[in-house]
Design an enzyme around this catalytic site. Structure first.
Site, PDB file in Angstrom:
ATOM      1  N   HIS A  43     -47.698  84.386   8.232  1.00  0.00           N
ATOM      2  CA  HIS A  43     -47.828  84.016   6.820  1.00  0.00           C
ATOM      3  C   HIS A  43     -49.249  83.491   6.589  1.00  0.00           C
ATOM      4  O   HIS A  43     -49.982  83.257   7.553  1.00  0.00           O
ATOM      5  CB  HIS A  43     -46.837  82.892   6.483  1.00  0.00           C
ATOM      6  CG  HIS A  43     -47.198  81.615   7.179  1.00  0.00           C
ATOM      7  ND1 HIS A  43     -46.830  81.369   8.487  1.00  0.00           N
ATOM      8  CD2 HIS A  43     -47.945  80.542   6.795  1.00  0.00           C
ATOM      9  CE1 HIS A  43     -47.313  80.205   8.868  1.00  0.00           C
ATOM     10  NE2 HIS A  43     -48.007  79.678   7.856  1.00  0.00           N
ATOM     11  N   HIS A 125     -56.267  82.161   6.067  1.00  0.00           N
ATOM     12  CA  HIS A 125     -56.090  82.754   7.394  1.00  0.00           C
ATOM     13  C   HIS A 125     -54.611  82.977   7.692  1.00  0.00           C
ATOM     14  O   HIS A 125     -53.754  82.292   7.135  1.00  0.00           O
ATOM     15  CB  HIS A 125     -56.669  81.826   8.475  1.00  0.00           C
ATOM     16  CG  HIS A 125     -55.868  80.580   8.642  1.00  0.00           C
ATOM     17  ND1 HIS A 125     -55.976  79.499   7.789  1.00  0.00           N
ATOM     18  CD2 HIS A 125     -54.906  80.240   9.540  1.00  0.00           C
ATOM     19  CE1 HIS A 125     -55.137  78.552   8.155  1.00  0.00           C
ATOM     20  NE2 HIS A 125     -54.463  78.978   9.216  1.00  0.00           N
TER      21      HIS A 125
HETATM   22  P1  2AM Z   1     -51.111  77.610   9.762  1.00  0.00           P
HETATM   23  O1  2AM Z   1     -49.984  77.183  10.622  1.00  0.00           O
HETATM   24  O2  2AM Z   1     -50.701  78.618   8.726  1.00  0.00           O
HETATM   25  O3  2AM Z   1     -52.338  77.984  10.517  1.00  0.00           O
HETATM   26  C1  2AM Z   1     -51.331  71.822   8.805  1.00  0.00           C
HETATM   27  O4  2AM Z   1     -52.538  71.416   9.302  1.00  0.00           O
HETATM   28  C2  2AM Z   1     -51.323  73.315   8.559  1.00  0.00           C
HETATM   29  O5  2AM Z   1     -52.293  73.644   7.568  1.00  0.00           O
HETATM   30  C3  2AM Z   1     -51.694  74.116   9.786  1.00  0.00           C
HETATM   31  O6  2AM Z   1     -50.529  74.393  10.514  1.00  0.00           O
HETATM   32  C4  2AM Z   1     -52.369  75.335   9.222  1.00  0.00           C
HETATM   33  O7  2AM Z   1     -51.426  76.323   8.886  1.00  0.00           O
HETATM   34  C5  2AM Z   1     -52.920  74.870   7.894  1.00  0.00           C
HETATM   35  N1  2AM Z   1     -54.373  74.627   7.918  1.00  0.00           N
HETATM   36  C6  2AM Z   1     -55.061  73.849   8.749  1.00  0.00           C
HETATM   37  N2  2AM Z   1     -56.359  73.832   8.433  1.00  0.00           N
HETATM   38  C7  2AM Z   1     -56.497  74.608   7.331  1.00  0.00           C
HETATM   39  C8  2AM Z   1     -57.591  75.002   6.513  1.00  0.00           C
HETATM   40  N3  2AM Z   1     -58.836  74.571   6.717  1.00  0.00           N
HETATM   41  N4  2AM Z   1     -57.345  75.824   5.476  1.00  0.00           N
HETATM   42  C9  2AM Z   1     -56.100  76.272   5.248  1.00  0.00           C
HETATM   43  N5  2AM Z   1     -55.026  75.945   5.971  1.00  0.00           N
HETATM   44  C10 2AM Z   1     -55.221  75.113   7.000  1.00  0.00           C
END
Ligand code: 2AM
Length: 174
Positions: A43, A125
């Site tokens: 996702h 991402h």
């Molecule tokens: P992800 O599992 O989809 O990679 C909590 O930190 C969550 O926010 C992480 O599990 C990550 O999701 C998402 N995340 C962390 N850093 C981020 C960033 N800079 N931009 C967007 N999503 C981020």
């Protein structure tokens, strides 16, 4: 309400791929990583809320229903990573303006439910693998084209052997 950790919902807003896009993302994850995230869990996070009470869940749902944004196309063609988080991800080399706008709009309506605004700059991402010792960066990959037409609210549930993501609600984009 003073909810204990056990009855909190671990929530996030996300873009949720359909089966066709999911299969392409899973292929990319298989190709570029040794221990990919389960295909069903792939996702793109929009806003991460973390542990929420039932009231916060309800407030988030109502808030999200007020979001107005247009659908867009995502072209995921870059491999990127975070060394500290040990995450290997797939992202777009070009970000359609409507995506960060959607994230900001969501953050703003969620602030009305008492959630703190995210301080980190948003990096679109799809996490392909976790616990990657040396995530690599690479551009110009065979692209995954993702027509984005809606966004979802997801609950992350711990199950035996890992985590399962359950889509609780879905809102269309224009
Ligand atoms: P992800 O599992 O989809 O990679 C909590 O930190 C969550 O926010 C992480 O599990 C990550 O999701 C998402 N995340 C962390 N850093 C981020 C960033 N800079 N931009 C967007 N999503 C981020």
């Amino acid at each position: 309400m003073n909810a204990s950790r056990e009855n909190k919902h671990r929530l996030f807003f996300a873009l949720w791929p359909d089966d066709v896009v999911r299969m392409q993302l899973a292929c990319a994850a298989d190709h570029w990583t040794r221990c990919p995230v389960a295909a069903a869990n792939l996702h793109m996070t929009l806003v991460f809320l973390g542990g929420c009470t039932a009231e916060e869940l309800q407030c988030s749902r109502t808030a999200a229903a007020g979001v107005v944004a247009e659908g867009f196309e995502l072209t995921l063609d870059c491999l990127g990573g975070w060394s500290r988080a040990r995450v290997q991800w797939l992202g777009p080399s070009g970000v359609p303006a409507v995506l960060p706008e959607l994230v900001v709009q969501l953050q703003q309506v969620l602030a009305g439910c008492g959630f703190a605004l995210e301080q980190r700059p948003y990096v679109p991402h799809v996490t392909l693998a976790r616990k990657v010792r040396k995530p690599e960066s690479r551009s110009g990959l065979e692209a995954v084209h993702w027509p984005v037409r809606d966004f979802v609210l997801v609950e992350s549930v711990s199950v035996r052997g890992g985590v399962e993501y359950r889509v609780l609600d879905r809102w269309p984009l224009k």
